[in-house]
Design a protein around this motif. Sequence first.
Motif, short mmCIF file in Angstrom:
data_model
loop_
_atom_site.label_atom_id
_atom_site.label_comp_id
_atom_site.label_asym_id
_atom_site.label_seq_id
_atom_site.Cartn_x
_atom_site.Cartn_y
_atom_site.Cartn_z
N GLY A 1 0.83 -1.19 0.00
CA GLY A 1 0.00 0.00 0.00
C GLY A 1 0.86 1.24 0.00
N ALA A 2 0.31 2.34 -0.51
CA ALA A 2 1.06 3.59 -0.63
C ALA A 2 1.48 4.13 0.72
N ARG A 3 0.74 3.82 1.77
CA ARG A 3 1.01 4.35 3.11
C ARG A 3 1.61 3.29 4.03
N LEU B 1 -1.01 -0.96 16.20
CA LEU B 1 -0.92 0.43 15.74
C LEU B 1 -0.82 1.33 16.96
N LYS B 2 0.16 2.24 16.92
CA LYS B 2 0.40 3.19 18.02
C LYS B 2 1.14 4.39 17.44
N LYS C 1 3.31 7.24 7.06
CA LYS C 1 3.32 5.83 6.68
C LYS C 1 3.28 4.97 7.94
N ILE C 2 2.67 3.79 7.81
CA ILE C 2 2.56 2.85 8.92
C ILE C 2 3.71 1.85 8.83
N ILE C 3 4.31 1.57 9.98
CA ILE C 3 5.41 0.60 10.02
C ILE C 3 5.10 -0.50 11.03
N ASP C 4 5.99 -1.48 11.10
CA ASP C 4 6.02 -2.53 12.11
C ASP C 4 4.78 -3.41 12.10
#
Length: 387
Positions: A72-74, A139-140, A152-155
Amino acid sequence: MHIAPLSPEDPAELGGYELLGRIGHGGMGQVYLGESPGGEPAAVKVIKPSVVDSGARQRFAQEVEILKTVWGARIAALLDADAEADPPWLATEYIEGLDLSRHVDSHGPLPALLTASLGATLAEALATVHKQGLLHRDLKPANVLLGPNGPKIIDFGLAVFAESSVSLTSPNTVVGTPSCMSPEQANGERPLTPPVDVYALGAVLLFAASGHLPYRADNIHVLFHRIVDPTTAPDLSEAPEELVPLLTAMLAHQAQDRPPLNDVVRQCRALIEAQGLKVAQARRRLTSYTAAPAHLLDELLAVPRAGRPSKTLTESTDAPADPPQRPLVPPATPARLVRLPADTPAAPPPARSKEHSATKGRSLRSSAQARITAQRLREAYAASTPF
């Protein structure tokens, strides 16, 4: 993003990635800033030698397989990995910028408009993950990086397949970050469903807008009790009034009472449009507001010219100009990381052991700038470390 110097015990490269500094760590491993032979920056995650066993390798291999399915783009993309290497490692896209937690701690909460933009962006990203049959589960604020092209979301190390028995944890084990954990996740319920990520996103947006999370307690047991108690409402104090209805719904105690992610996007769009802006305009304002004022990677790789003092890794030119109608971006005070000594003569590349030189058929890049900088970082670390 904080970049710490390598220690003398750190590897010089992994899988062909030249390691330039430390950017994070966790219970099972260390995360380095690396650079590919072609100059592509990467976040290289490595399992600590002290915890490498068959079980750790299996969990790491599962994490790699799950990351291969996430796109995904994010979403920070997986670049490469080797779960059988010694030590096991994986490389993901490097996002230059602060995470949301550090940004809010340093600069204060986001305005309501920008929080709504962040909500629309992250909700759409999570919806893409859910369409792939996955949940994030952890998510945090620290897992949202505010890069130069937007958040962007990681982990996804705790990600699991929705409606599946696949899991990286044992039964009756609660894994995740308690302060952003939904009541059903805190209770250890199985299987987890998409509303757990809706709840976590609500916690992230509350933190972005107010500077605090839904529940706070000094004792972990007290915190868990407050989360799972249906009579204890989340603390929405200091949240902008226009965001309270959405946050209340996202943080509902019962999973079925939380809105689906596409509805979260719709409500965030409505809040943005009510202020006379389009979503794309709000996204640009969010990026301008949160983007790091310095190009940390360029500073890290820069070799000071003769007669010119070197800069700190976060020293930079002015931040982007504010919109004329209203100052959106307060003067930023970037976190000071590490100063490279200006009068340090260029050092020769450090000697490499055979282990460092073996790259499974790949050749190491020959970047004099990076090698000199890495050597200086090592020397600075060795000189300042008390052990």
